[in-house]
Enzyme design. Structure first.
Site, PDB file in Angstrom:
ATOM      1  N   ASP A  46      -6.957   4.358  -4.543  1.00 57.17           N
ATOM      2  CA  ASP A  46      -7.597   4.410  -3.430  1.00 57.17           C
ATOM      3  C   ASP A  46      -8.413   5.884  -2.982  1.00 57.17           C
ATOM      4  OD1 ASP A  46      -8.109   2.635  -1.059  1.00 57.17           O
ATOM      5  OD2 ASP A  46      -7.456   4.335   0.068  1.00 57.17           O
ATOM      6  N   LYS A  92       0.826  -1.308  -0.106  1.00 51.10           N
ATOM      7  CA  LYS A  92       0.146   0.146   0.301  1.00 51.10           C
ATOM      8  C   LYS A  92       0.976   1.129  -0.383  1.00 51.10           C
ATOM      9  CE  LYS A  92      -4.319   0.961   0.302  1.00 51.10           C
ATOM     10  NZ  LYS A  92      -5.644   0.662   0.058  1.00 51.10           N
TER      11      LYS A  92
END
Ligand code: NDP
Length: 448
Positions: A166, A126
């Site tokens: 995201d 991430k």
């Protein structure tokens, strides 16, 4: 057992004391996975979970860029490469002022389990930045994305690490990021997912997280002989995940009555239908407006400022905004109002205490790592199409997405169903099913 779990968590807290979101994510996994490890000899003495909570690599870098007034701005960029036991690192990029190591480590840790659950060969990662896209011009967004990629490109690649979107990173940002990567590396590869359809994207990828969440919730309802048909559904957020969760809910016959953003929520008792949702999509994705503007066009709806929608009576709740947006008190209100199913579109939107309430009431509750895995699964399908240099049709991708969500649901039952009561603990099921595949790969690869 309690002592074993506590001992492990004390160590994690000692090493990561200030990282509250990361510790929260580890606690949820440890409480279900450590009892499983204890029962299975092959994992003994291997410190497997301790290895899994330590990122393989955590990169932090400076991002300099020039705003429209000619001022030099400085942001922080990050990429957490958490675990590559079952495939290259894979996970989104978040651009939001709250982004820090704790939030990205929690997201990367969850991603490892989620990617494992999809059954596709993807490790977990991430990244992102504390850059705030709100109020920025398209040119500022472009300059920031280019500056961000001018460092990130060194650390990623189609066989190494494949970022996606995201919060704050959608199709526009992926385009700018991809453009700079391609220029710097002089190669056209599937290094990012969520790409546009004319340059390597996959049909259904924008819809996948929201659709997948609703497919998963429908599977949960089916275990009770029920469905979305006629259900009142409360959704938080109004971004990518919320929009497509709403679209699929409407298609399955549910009535969506709320959407929200960080300023508050809109309540439309008549239901947000396809036309109203098209208005929201234009408002949020093109005009980049606020959800409160909905009430100017649909005056029968009301805007409730600075509140979350969990006080609204519903049968199904789909939290699709951000972490820790649904607390114990919210859970109590939902239960009091007759909610029977909560399926997380966002990552870790329910606090630990809220989850305890749902479990005590024995309602259907799906953690994001299972129910929102459709997004990354379809990113995996985008990677496959890029490797094949071929595009599947909308129907083909949607069918594969449905199959994957159904398989994740089955895996949750396999590891989470209580044989005595029949209650399915989807948290336990998702954690153990996700763990087993990654842990087995780590054991096979030795201490690396
Ligand atoms: P978007 O940026 O498209 O939308 C985010 C939405 O959440 C906006 O409505 C935003 O409101 C709201 N929001 C963000 N922060 C807060 C906050 N602190 N309080 C209240 N509302 C907030 O992001 P996505 O829809 O892509 O992501 C939403 C969630 O889903 C995140 O948890 C993400 O990690 C998760 N997720 C996303 C996937 C994807 O494919 N995109 C895949 C799997 C999970 P505002 O505009 O006011 O900030």
């Amino acid at each position: 057992m309690e002592e074993k779990i506590k001992g492990f968590l004390d160590l994690v807290k000692e090493r990561n004391g200030h990282e509250s979101e990361f510790i929260q994510a580890v606690e949820e996994v440890a409480e279900t996975v450590i009892p499983y490890i204890v029962k299975h000899d092959i994992y003994h003495g291997k410190n497997i979970l301790l290895r899994m909570v330590e990122p393989e690599r955590a990169i932090s870098f400076r991002v300099n860029w020039v705003d429209d007034h000619g001022e030099i701005q400085v942001n922080r960029g990050y990429r957490i490469q958490m675990n590559s036991a079952i495939g290259p690192y894979k996970g989104g990029l978040r651009f939001h002022p709250t982004v820090n190591m704790s939030i990205l480590k929690f997201l990367a840790f969850e991603q490892v389990f989620k990617n494992s659950l999809t059954t596709l060969p993807m490790g977990g990662g991430k990244g992102g930045s504390d850059f705030d896209p709100k109020g920025k011009s398209d040119n500022e967004i472009m300059r920031f994305c280019h500056a961000f990629m001018s460092e990130l490109f060194r650390h990623i690649g189609p066989n190494t690490d494949i970022p996606a979107g995201d919060i704050g990173v959608g199709g526009r940002e992926i385009g700018f990021l991809f453009g700079m990567y391609k220029k710097l590396k002089n190669e056209f590869t599937g290094v990012l997912t969520g790409k546009g359809m004319t340059w390597g994207g996959s049909l259904i990828r924008p819809e996948a997280t929201g659709y997948g969440n609703v497919y998963f919730a429908e599977k949960m309802l089916q275990t009770k002989g029920d469905s979305f048909k006629g259900k009142t559904v409360v959704i938080s957020g109004s971004g990518n995940v919320a929009q497509y969760a709403a679209e699929k809910t409407i298609q399955l016959g549910g009535k969506v009555v709320t959407l929200s953003d960080s300023s508050g929520y809109i309540l439309d008792h008549e239901g947000i239908d396809t036309d109203k949702l098209a208005f929201v999509m234009e408002l949020k994705n093109i005009k980049r407006g606020r959800i409160s503007e909905y009430t100017k066009v649909y005056p029968n709806a009301k805007f409730v400022a600075n509140k979350t929608p969990w006080e609204v009576k519903c049968e199904v709740a789909l939290p699709c905004a951000t972490q820790n947006e649904l607390n114990e008190h919210d859970a109590e209100m939902l239960l009091k109002n007759g909610c029977i199913c909560v399926s997380e579109g966002a990552n870790m939107p329910s606090t630990k205490d809220a989850i305890t309430k749902f479990h005590e009431a024995q309602i259907l509750f799906a953690p994001g790592k299972a129910s929102n895995a459709g997004g990354v699964a379809t990113s995996g399908l985008e990677m496959t199409q890029n490797s094949l240099r071929y595009n599947w049709s909308r129907e083909e991708v949607d069918e594969k997405l449905k199959d994957i969500m159904s398989n994740i649901h089955d895996a949750c039952i396999e590891y989470g169903k209580d044989e005595k009561t029949g209650y399915i603990d989807y948290v336990k099921g998702a954690n153990i099913a996700g763990f087993v595949k990654v842990a087995d790969a780590m054991l096979a690869q030795g201490v690396v």
